[in-house]
Design an enzyme around this catalytic site. Structure first.
Site, short mmCIF file in Angstrom:
data_model
loop_
_atom_site.label_atom_id
_atom_site.label_comp_id
_atom_site.label_asym_id
_atom_site.label_seq_id
_atom_site.Cartn_x
_atom_site.Cartn_y
_atom_site.Cartn_z
N ARG A 66 0.82 -1.22 0.00
CA ARG A 66 0.00 0.00 0.00
C ARG A 66 0.85 1.26 0.00
O ARG A 66 0.34 2.34 -0.27
CB ARG A 66 -0.93 -0.02 1.22
N LYS A 205 11.35 -27.35 7.50
CA LYS A 205 12.61 -27.61 8.19
C LYS A 205 13.12 -29.01 7.83
O LYS A 205 12.36 -29.97 7.83
CB LYS A 205 12.42 -27.49 9.70
N HIS A 263 1.87 -25.89 14.16
CA HIS A 263 3.21 -26.50 14.14
C HIS A 263 3.23 -27.86 14.82
O HIS A 263 3.72 -28.85 14.26
CB HIS A 263 4.22 -25.58 14.84
#
Length: 512
Positions: A66, A205, A263
């Site tokens: 923006r 990961k 997670h």
């Protein structure tokens, strides 16, 4: 007929890069390019992929924001970010080519005419740079804007093109079951499921990816990976940081929504799922969903039996004074948002019946560490007599961060005439074993999205089932009407109530 080469191709970030897995020409469009996520993670991830010759040829990066920036302003800001955060440093030659591929487009996210202008710019860049109308949109913006921006992308026709169109969204994917379903419904009005990539950076990961390889490629471990040999499994995500400047966000979220629902449940599903029939995205997601559906749903009235919460109070972490959570900026003085949570989950299937999975996460803890610890059952007999000592249950520890690696703890005999037992470690370390730098999670995930490989992303039903499970805890906590959570000093391992809670099962938390 299926080409067998495609089935056997290696992942591009591993040795033996196969040309069939180089992404086709594409444009990467980053909404929120002026924000923190783009600065800390996305800029350096894209640069590192360019450094390693893993980006499409040709490629274009279009930053959308923006602010009244220019192409040159974007390049200048991203050069600072890359120099600060890139694992490879910054190479002038690589940067020069990367910068020439980078452009900026100002968009007010609530103005459809700006999306049409963005579309015109993308069409122009496609013609000039030969990117074949393949587009990957990354929404690095506040989650409450996902539905609005996706809607405008659809209204302006940017949800489809002559090539492929894909969209990446970040967690949190809703704040409870209802909001997650509304978000998914809004996305599916504009995109097909195979266009949507729900990112969880933990899945990028290397050590998380290695869970499946460790389980399914090693015959000495897989036969033991069940209730017959394993007593319990603990998954820990410990953070040393406090809420710092994220007070407003965190007070609306808490440890459950911030870490456990996404997670930790993703890691748990990889640890506990059955082997898929084929190592492809559909079969992997199917097994993960099957596993999540086997987790015993608690009644909200039982929440005290299956969970403990806490908040950190004033203390010291790594030599630095930390003020109490309730004294932090933007935190209501009567907040009952948890900064620590521990859960016990039971999986009602043939492999895991009666094996508790203990999950815990917290802020302002003594050490930053994420790990999965499998504790095996005791030997059936103390064979060597009392003088030798009691055998210690074997443990297998998968360290996700830091010091990525795997440790096996087992008993051995001390040197000497007498038989005396001593617990010892057998260690594997990624850094020393392979001698190459580990790619950052966002590098792997961006590359997979460009390749159209969704194995390391979350499918809609995964997100839904995870919220079904966790919303029961949220509802149970709300019904308790607790006005003050148990406190733990910053720099400690959580509230004493968490220790007492797990000890009721005759178990204890693993010392980290």
């Amino acid at each position: 007929m299926v080409n067998p080469v495609n089935l056997l191709a290696e992942n591009p970030l591993r040795e033996g890069l196969d040309e069939t897995n180089v992404p086709v020409a594409a444009t990467i469009v980053i909404f929120g390019v002026t924000g923190d996520l783009a600065a800390r993670k996305l800029s350096s991830a894209l640069y590192n992929l360019a450094h390693d010759n893993l980006l499409p040829q040709p490629y274009t990066v279009v930053g959308v924001g923006r602010r009244d920036w220019t192409d040159e302003k974007l390049r200048d800001e991203m050069s600072k970010d890359v120099a600060k955060f890139s694992r490879t440093g910054i190479n002038d030659t690589v940067w020069s080519g990367f910068a020439e591929s980078m452009f900026y487009q100002q968009v007010q996210f609530d103005k459809v005419e700006d999306y049409h202008k963005l579309g015109e710019r993308l069409d122009q860049l496609d013609r000039e740079r030969g990117t074949q109308a393949n587009r990957l949109f990354y929404l690095a913006i506040p989650p409450d804007l996902y539905s609005e921006v996706a809607g405008f992308l659809g209204e302006s026709g940017l949800n489809k093109s002559d090539g492929y169109t894909r969209i990446i969204i970040e967690k949190p994917l809703g704040k409870d079951l209802d909001s997650a379903r509304v978000l998914n419904q809004n996305l599916r009005k504009v995109y097909q499921e195979d266009q949507i990539y729900r990112i969880d950076h933990y899945l990028g990961k290397e050590t998380v990816q290695n869970i499946a390889v460790f389980r399914f490629a090693n015959a000495i471990f897989e036969p033991l990976w069940n209730r017959n040999y394993i007593d319990n499994i603990q998954i820990t995500v410990a953070e040393t940081v406090s809420v710092e400047s994220r007070g407003q966000y965190y007070d609306e979220s808490g440890a459950m929504r911030d870490i456990i629902q996404n997670h930790v449940l993703q890691v748990l599903s990889l640890v506990a799922m059955e082997p898929p029939a084929v190592w492809n995205a559909m079969d992997i997601h199917d097994e993960k969903v099957k596993l999540l559906r086997a987790i015993r749903p608690i009644d909200p009235s039982e929440v005290g039996q299956y969970s403990v919460r806490g908040q950190y109070s004033e203390g010291s972490v790594e030599g630095k004074q930390v003020k109490a959570y309730l004294q932090s900026d933007e935190i209501a003085p009567n907040s009952t948002t948890e900064t620590y949570v521990a859960l016990k989950l039971l999986i009602d299937n043939w492999r895991w019946a009666d094996v508790p999975f203990y999950l815990r996460t917290g802020k302002a803890l003594p050490k930053r560490v994420t790990e999965v610890a499998l504790k095996f059952r005791n030997t059936p007999l103390t064979l060597f007599g009392k003088a030798a000592g009691t055998p210690t249950p074997n443990r297998l520890i998968l360290r996700i961060q830091p010091d990525e690696g795997i440790t096996i703890r087992f008993d051995a005999k001390l040197p000497g005439q007498a038989v005396k037992l001593r617990e010892v470690n057998m260690d594997f370390r990624y850094g020393t074993s392979f001698g190459v730098p580990t790619p950052e999670a966002y590098e792997r995930l961006l590359l997979d999205a460009l390749l159209g490989d969704s194995k390391l992303f979350a499918r809609d039903d995964e997100v839904d089932v995870a919220w079904v499970l966790m919303t029961r805890f949220l509802e149970g906590w709300a019904a308790q009407g607790i006005t003050k959570l148990p406190q733990y000093p910053a720099g400690s391992w959580g509230p004493t109530e968490a220790d007492e809670w797990i000890e009721q099962d005759g178990r204890s938390w693993r010392r980290l």
